[in-house]
Design an enzyme around this catalytic site. Structure first.
Site, PDB file in Angstrom:
ATOM      1  N   SER A  41       0.805  -1.225   0.000  1.00 15.25           N
ATOM      2  CA  SER A  41       0.000   0.000   0.000  1.00 15.25           C
ATOM      3  C   SER A  41       0.833   1.268   0.000  1.00 15.25           C
ATOM      4  CB  SER A  41      -0.929   0.003   1.221  1.00 15.25           C
ATOM      5  OG  SER A  41      -0.191  -0.168   2.422  1.00 15.25           O
ATOM      6  N   HIS A 248      -0.781   5.899   6.810  1.00 13.86           N
ATOM      7  CA  HIS A 248      -0.228   5.888   5.458  1.00 13.86           C
ATOM      8  C   HIS A 248       0.121   7.320   5.039  1.00 13.86           C
ATOM      9  CE1 HIS A 248      -1.912   1.810   5.245  1.00 13.86           C
ATOM     10  NE2 HIS A 248      -1.085   1.617   4.222  1.00 13.86           N
TER      11      HIS A 248
END
Length: 267
Positions: A41, A248
């Protein structure tokens, strides 16, 4: 005298041309590259929004560092098969087929899911300090005992599929600036999470070096932009509305943190 001046002029022109062509060569090489991006990711760009429709649950973003490299450098060919949730085994079984003998540049960010990144952060957020530290201790044992061989298999697989390619293993940012007043997790939990990420990056760096792969270290680039820092945050904190974004990089983190480090390492 005339001969001396002619020789001097010839040498000067030759040196100037050497500098000019020398500085142009990396750019020319980059433009001619056939680039493939692999990984999880952090490589696909989860958290950076602007996901491509074809990527589905892999959530490949046009703001991810591979896509930014493609947009700015404009290599001859580009393909990203990075996918949210990918492990080293997923890269080997599902992503390496995107490579070929004509591939000249490969990036890969992987390893976090092999040690249970998502479950660790869930434990740390929901279960408290002692469970958080225990979960990270378990993960660190996996990093030391299992991850080097798994990463080596990835790098060897890349080189087998793309023997002429430059390969860049891109690491992970450390999440927290320590020593600040910060709500949420305890100071001990934040420090332990940073310890685990540093071990992951250092282990990846060592595995890359042992297998002839360049390591792109983003940690210093994110300094001042971490969670609990005073600067613009380049990482999402816990996001209850979109949990997948949590921890993230933002679009700014991909552009300001990841992209310049990868571009420099790519040559």
């Amino acid at each position: 005298m005339r001969r001396s001046r002619l020789v001097t002029l010839t040498l000067a022109v030759g040196a100037a041309l050497a500098v000019a062509f020398g500085s142009a060569s990396p750019a020319a090489a980059a433009a001619a590259d056939r680039y493939v991006a692999l990984g999880d990711s952090y490589a696909s760009g989860v958290g950076a929004d602007s996901y491509t429709s074809e990527s589905g649950s892999c959530q490949r973003s046009t703001n991810a560092y591979p896509a930014l490299y493609n947009a700015n450098v404009k290599p001859a060919a580009y393909k990203s098969v990075a996918c949210s949730g990918a492990t080293t085994a997923d890269v080997i079984s599902g992503q390496l087929p995107a490579l070929s003998s004509s591939t000249t540049l490969v990036s890969v960010t992987v390893g976090g899911n092999d040690i249970g990144f998502t479950s660790i952060m869930t434990t740390c957020v929901l279960m408290g300090e002692s469970d958080c530290i225990a979960a990270i201790n378990t993960a660190e044992a996996k990093v030391r005992g299992e991850l080097p061989a798994k990463l080596a298999n990835v790098y060897k697989g890349i080189k087998a599929k793309a023997p002429s390619a430059r390969v860049v293993a891109v690491g992970y940012p450390v999440f927290y600036q320590l020593g600040t007043v910060c709500v949420g997790l305890s100071a001990n939990s934040r420090a332990k999470i940073n310890e685990g990420i540093n071990l992951l990056d250092d282990t990846t760096k060592a595995a890359a070096s042992a297998n002839g792969v360049k390591f792109a270290d983003v940690r210093s680039q994110f300094t001042g932009h971490q969670l609990c820092s005073g600067g613009e945050k380049w990482l999402h904190a816990l996001n209850y509305l979109t949990l997948s974004k949590s921890y993230h990089p933002t679009a700014a983190g991909q552009a300001g943190g990841y992209y310049p480090v990868f571009r420099s390492a790519a040559g």
